[in-house]
Write a protein that holds these residues in place. Structure first.
Motif, PDB file in Angstrom:
ATOM      1  N   LEU A 116       2.906  -6.673   3.761  1.00  0.00           N
ATOM      2  CA  LEU A 116       2.576  -6.275   2.397  1.00  0.00           C
ATOM      3  C   LEU A 116       1.085  -6.404   2.120  1.00  0.00           C
ATOM      4  N   GLY A 117       0.467  -7.498   2.535  1.00  0.00           N
ATOM      5  CA  GLY A 117      -0.963  -7.675   2.314  1.00  0.00           C
ATOM      6  C   GLY A 117      -1.808  -6.588   2.950  1.00  0.00           C
ATOM      7  N   ASP A 157      -8.956   2.641 -11.233  1.00  0.00           N
ATOM      8  CA  ASP A 157      -9.211   1.249 -11.597  1.00  0.00           C
ATOM      9  C   ASP A 157      -8.123   0.357 -10.995  1.00  0.00           C
ATOM     10  N   VAL A 158      -8.222  -0.936 -11.264  1.00  0.00           N
ATOM     11  CA  VAL A 158      -7.300  -1.901 -10.663  1.00  0.00           C
ATOM     12  C   VAL A 158      -5.865  -1.632 -11.087  1.00  0.00           C
ATOM     13  N   ALA A 278       4.348 -11.873  -7.381  1.00  0.00           N
ATOM     14  CA  ALA A 278       3.965 -10.654  -6.656  1.00  0.00           C
ATOM     15  C   ALA A 278       2.805  -9.951  -7.342  1.00  0.00           C
ATOM     16  N   THR A 279       2.785  -9.954  -8.678  1.00  0.00           N
ATOM     17  CA  THR A 279       1.685  -9.322  -9.403  1.00  0.00           C
ATOM     18  C   THR A 279       0.383 -10.079  -9.196  1.00  0.00           C
ATOM     19  N   LEU A 283      -2.948  -8.426  -7.573  1.00  0.00           N
ATOM     20  CA  LEU A 283      -4.243  -8.422  -8.261  1.00  0.00           C
ATOM     21  C   LEU A 283      -5.318  -9.095  -7.417  1.00  0.00           C
ATOM     22  N   PHE A 284      -4.947 -10.167  -6.734  1.00  0.00           N
ATOM     23  CA  PHE A 284      -5.928 -10.862  -5.905  1.00  0.00           C
ATOM     24  C   PHE A 284      -6.425  -9.967  -4.779  1.00  0.00           C
TER      25      PHE A 284
END
Length: 400
Positions: A116-117, A157-158, A278-279, A283-284
């Motif tokens: 996932l990362g 954007d993010v 997970a969020t 975001l990180f």
């Protein structure tokens, strides 16, 4: 006299608990390989037989047969079946990775780092490089490449990137919540059947350490988890599930031992892991891969002595090769570099999978050893009870 013998038979001394704990703790491949392989194989076979027996349900088998006939027969529903098969495979893939990440009493496979990362990082880099999120599918999600020119560019954007990868992260989070259920159900079933599993044994050992003043950092963390589960309830479970927490298996054990309702435990775990945790992880990853932060990181890395410049060149070459691949202009040198990088990543993945398999085998062997200890303890208690009853009857006959 008989009553005292019966009560003594029913109580398990702390010394015996410590001895049993040392016995099953020693069941690891690098200490007792033959015994560990034997017990692990027996426990895996037991679990397989139990799972197969549960699947042999007439309603379930009948439903699966009807579903299979519906999928195999031709007709106007064929396009819908193909669509569902594609989505089903996508959902099962990410759900399975989530389950593997958290199942097994702390021996989970680190699928966030392996799958996932890197997926989140690749989508983020491609979004900033291509200035769009409309990646051609296929090859997306396997490959993240820019659309063919010309296409409408819009610097994302993010939050737009977060929405793009939300399905994968949500399914992975649901899988991690499902992977936390085995410790809960095992401990709950043990409590309802009057047995004591690892959670209750550890509680006795923790109480003894607390009286002796020998609590370490890990023991303090366990006690904090227990207090949060028992006193705060739903909010405590939600808080512990919402942060990166390697001790969350203990939360499942604690909730099962104290008979916390299933829906309270599962809903809090599901919200914490699938929505909050997970969020936060998304975001990180997304925020840390903005172009400005990546440039600052690469420049700062080059200032380190000895290892800095080689690592800076390696990361710059990796970024350059990745961007060329996104635009479909990869040269032979970049392909060779990427192939070496892929092999290195596959080697790391193989090492992590091997560690996961070894840890799972050790865990299965220890569970089998605990079951044998429990059976031996019950047989000994039964023998003492029968002996006490025989002594009592003999005393009555003698007195008569």
């Amino acid at each position: 006299m008989a009553a005292s013998n019966v009560s003594e038979a029913g109580d398990t001394s702390l010394a015996e608990l410590v001895q049993d704990r040392m016995e099953w703790k020693s069941l690891v491949l690098w200490r007792r390989p033959v015994q560990t392989l034997k017990y692990g194989g027996l426990e895996a076979g037991h679990l397989l037989v139990s799972f197969t027996a549960k699947l042999l349900n007439l309603w379930l088998v009948g439903g699966l047969l009807l579903l299979g006939m519906f999928c195999l027969l031709p007709g106007p529903h064929a396009d819908f079946v193909i669509f569902c098969q594609q989505r089903f495979g996508f959902a099962v893939y990410w759900l399975g990775l989530g389950v593997l990440s958290s199942v097994g009493f702390g021996t989970g496979l680190h699928t966030f780092l392996l799958y996932l990362g890197p997926h989140l990082a690749a989508v983020t880099l491609a979004a900033y490089e291509c200035q769009t999120l409309d990646f051609p599918s296929p090859p997306y999600p396997d490959l993240k490449v820019c659309p063919q020119e010309p296409y409408k560019r819009n610097y994302p954007d993010v939050w737009q990137i977060l929405a793009k990868v939300r399905p994968e992260a949500l399914l992975w989070g649901i899988g991690t919540a499902l992977g936390e259920l085995p410790p809960y159900f095992m401990t709950r079933r043990a409590r309802l059947s009057g047995k004591e599993l690892n959670g209750a044994e550890e509680q006795k050992l923790l109480d003894e350490k607390r009286r002796c003043g020998k609590l370490g950092i890990f023991d303090h963390a366990k006690l904090f988890m227990e207090r949060a589960m028992r006193r705060v309830g739903f909010l405590g479970i939600l808080f512990c599930a919402s942060i990166p927490n390697p001790l969350f298996d203990l939360a499942g054990v604690t909730c099962g031992h104290f008979l916390v309702p299933f829906w309270k435990f599962f809903v809090a775990t599901l919200i914490g892991k699938a929505l909050v945790k997970a969020t936060i992880q998304q975001l990180f990853v997304i925020a840390s891969l903005t172009e400005s932060l990546v440039d600052r990181f690469v420049v700062g890395l080059g200032k380190l002595h000895y290892v800095g410049p080689p690592m800076q060149r390696m990361i710059r070459e990796l970024l350059r090769s990745t961007k060329q691949q996104m635009h479909g202009t990869v040269n032979s040198d970049s392909l060779a570099y990427l192939s070496h990088l892929v092999r290195a990543f596959e080697l790391c993945a193989l090492i992590m999978v091997t560690c996961f398999v070894v840890s799972s085998l050790n865990c299965l062997a220890q569970i089998h050893c605990k079951r044998k200890q429990e059976k031996r303890r019950k047989m000994r208690n039964l023998e003492m009870i029968l002996y006490a009853e025989t002594e009592a009857s003999s005393s009555e006959e003698f007195s008569v």
